[in-house]
Design a protein around this motif. Structure first.
Motif, mmCIF file in Angstrom:
data_model
loop_
_atom_site.group_PDB
_atom_site.id
_atom_site.type_symbol
_atom_site.label_atom_id
_atom_site.label_comp_id
_atom_site.label_asym_id
_atom_site.label_seq_id
_atom_site.Cartn_x
_atom_site.Cartn_y
_atom_site.Cartn_z
ATOM 1 N N GLY A 180 0.668 -1.194 0.093
ATOM 2 C CA GLY A 180 0.038 -0.102 0.003
ATOM 3 C C GLY A 180 0.717 1.527 -0.233
ATOM 4 O O GLY A 180 0.237 1.917 -0.072
ATOM 5 N N ARG A 181 2.188 1.027 0.039
ATOM 6 C CA ARG A 181 2.855 2.354 0.528
ATOM 7 C C ARG A 181 3.207 2.411 -1.069
ATOM 8 O O ARG A 181 4.164 3.466 -1.353
ATOM 9 N N VAL A 182 2.478 1.651 -2.251
ATOM 10 C CA VAL A 182 3.267 2.474 -3.615
ATOM 11 C C VAL A 182 2.299 1.668 -4.168
ATOM 12 O O VAL A 182 1.513 1.968 -4.595
ATOM 13 N N HIS A 183 2.350 3.909 -5.280
ATOM 14 C CA HIS A 183 0.689 3.620 -6.285
ATOM 15 C C HIS A 183 2.039 4.195 -7.561
ATOM 16 O O HIS A 183 3.176 4.581 -7.813
ATOM 17 N N HIS A 184 1.567 3.114 -8.176
ATOM 18 C CA HIS A 184 2.773 3.118 -9.864
ATOM 19 C C HIS A 184 1.971 3.122 -11.043
ATOM 20 O O HIS A 184 0.573 2.209 -10.655
ATOM 21 N N GLN A 185 2.789 2.777 -12.065
ATOM 22 C CA GLN A 185 1.624 2.452 -13.429
ATOM 23 C C GLN A 185 2.490 1.953 -13.981
ATOM 24 O O GLN A 185 3.329 2.417 -14.979
ATOM 25 N N PRO A 186 3.040 0.792 -14.317
ATOM 26 C CA PRO A 186 3.790 -0.143 -14.815
ATOM 27 C C PRO A 186 3.478 0.483 -16.696
ATOM 28 O O PRO A 186 2.618 -0.448 -16.694
ATOM 29 N N VAL A 187 4.107 0.731 -17.324
ATOM 30 C CA VAL A 187 4.700 0.357 -18.718
ATOM 31 C C VAL A 187 5.924 0.089 -19.472
ATOM 32 O O VAL A 187 7.137 0.170 -18.656
ATOM 33 N N VAL A 188 5.199 -1.046 -19.937
ATOM 34 C CA VAL A 188 5.906 -1.666 -20.164
ATOM 35 C C VAL A 188 6.858 -0.883 -21.769
ATOM 36 O O VAL A 188 6.421 -0.062 -22.102
ATOM 37 N N GLU A 189 8.394 -1.425 -21.702
ATOM 38 C CA GLU A 189 8.973 -0.802 -22.871
ATOM 39 C C GLU A 189 9.067 -1.237 -24.173
ATOM 40 O O GLU A 189 8.453 -2.105 -24.291
ATOM 41 N N PRO A 190 9.656 -0.236 -25.172
ATOM 42 C CA PRO A 190 9.143 -0.832 -26.556
ATOM 43 C C PRO A 190 9.839 -1.276 -26.702
ATOM 44 O O PRO A 190 10.951 -1.673 -26.280
ATOM 45 N N GLY A 191 9.301 -2.175 -28.339
ATOM 46 C CA GLY A 191 10.379 -3.257 -28.780
ATOM 47 C C GLY A 191 9.849 -4.513 -28.474
ATOM 48 O O GLY A 191 10.469 -5.487 -28.891
ATOM 49 N N CYS A 192 9.226 -5.045 -27.599
ATOM 50 C CA CYS A 192 9.515 -6.491 -26.613
ATOM 51 C C CYS A 192 7.976 -6.622 -25.672
ATOM 52 O O CYS A 192 8.424 -5.490 -24.795
ATOM 53 N N GLU A 193 7.205 -6.997 -25.825
ATOM 54 C CA GLU A 193 6.538 -7.662 -25.221
ATOM 55 C C GLU A 193 6.878 -8.060 -23.211
ATOM 56 O O GLU A 193 8.462 -7.971 -23.411
ATOM 57 N N CYS A 194 5.837 -7.512 -22.214
ATOM 58 C CA CYS A 194 6.498 -8.282 -20.428
ATOM 59 C C CYS A 194 5.216 -8.940 -20.997
ATOM 60 O O CYS A 194 4.435 -8.839 -20.533
ATOM 61 N N ILE A 195 6.289 -10.386 -19.726
ATOM 62 C CA ILE A 195 5.386 -11.443 -19.415
ATOM 63 C C ILE A 195 6.436 -11.572 -17.843
ATOM 64 O O ILE A 195 7.129 -11.365 -17.470
ATOM 65 N N CYS A 196 4.886 -11.678 -16.577
ATOM 66 C CA CYS A 196 5.423 -11.487 -15.644
ATOM 67 C C CYS A 196 4.812 -11.914 -14.611
ATOM 68 O O CYS A 196 3.798 -12.320 -15.116
ATOM 69 N N LEU A 197 5.796 -13.008 -13.708
ATOM 70 C CA LEU A 197 4.686 -13.535 -12.919
ATOM 71 C C LEU A 197 4.132 -12.449 -12.026
ATOM 72 O O LEU A 197 5.132 -12.125 -11.421
ATOM 73 N N ALA A 198 3.193 -13.119 -11.307
ATOM 74 C CA ALA A 198 2.502 -13.063 -9.916
ATOM 75 C C ALA A 198 1.477 -13.409 -8.927
ATOM 76 O O ALA A 198 0.965 -13.753 -9.499
#
Length: 220
Positions: A180-198
């Motif tokens: 809850g201390r983190v407020h953010h907006q992840p933006v994927v870098e250009p050129g490649c998709e991003c896959i995350c395990l969460a």
């Protein structure tokens, strides 16, 4: 090997070493450790320390039949329908060159599901805890998640590609813990998709109503 800049804290590694970390978070932390020599060495140190502490404890005698009874009880456990599904289910495809972490070797996953333009997700199921809130996010280059914070703790391991969330750049192998201390907006870098395990404890608290509705579909 790609440089890894973001790692789990010692508290998470201690919990992993002690076996007290819940199945979902443990899968994410273990996925990081197996690709990060620094964290693998640190985990080994913590496990050795825990073993040394155990050796100092006084011994306790077990009943002669304890082992036999335990093994018999394990053999007698019924195979549930969830376990049958896990054993036969398939996992979603990954890009060429990407690999499944060994920590997910026994898991199953749904096919990729659409949640927004350029965004897909897959629910993962762990045999050790089918209720664990564990999933993959697959987001296209230049796309982004809506701004949000967290009601509890979200652990993320980058499997492919990279993103920036206003705090830092997270690339392949990087780990992130957000609460809850983190407020953010992840933006994927250009050129490649991003896959995350969460792994998500609690909920992801999106700013907008529409994002909250979509997040509830995913279990975020």
């Amino acid at each position: 090997m790609t440089a890894i800049h973001h790692h789990p804290c010692d508290d998470l590694l201690v919990a992993l070493a002690a076996g007290t970390l819940a199945a979902g978070p443990a899968a994410v932390v273990a996925s990081h450790v197996e690709g990060c020599p620094a964290c693998a060495n640190r985990l080994a140190e913590l496990e050795a320390l825990g073993g040394a502490l155990l050796e100092e404890l006084p011994g306790a005698d077990l009943a002669p039949e304890a082992l036999v009874n335990t093994l018999a009880a394990i053999d007698a456990l019924p195979v549930t329908e969830a376990e049958r599904v896990i054993r036969t289910a398939r996992r979603p495809d990954l890009p060429a060159g990407a690999r499944w972490p060994r920590a997910l070797a026994d898991c199953s996953g749904t096919p990729w599901r659409w949640i927004g333009p350029g965004m897909r997700w897959s629910r993962l199921t762990l045999p050790s805890d089918p209720s664990a809130n564990l999933f993959l996010l697959r987001i296209g280059a230049g796309k982004f998640l809506p701004p949000h914070t967290h009601s509890e703790l979200e652990l993320t391991q980058v499997l492919w590609g990279s993103f920036h969330d206003g705090r830092a750049l997270f690339g392949p192998g990087d780990f992130d813990a957000a609460d809850g201390r983190v407020h953010h907006q992840p933006v994927v870098e250009p050129g490649c998709e991003c896959i995350c395990l969460a792994s998500v404890d609690g909920r992801v608290v999106f700013d907008s109503f529409l994002a909250r509705a979509l997040g509830s579909m995913v279990g975020m």
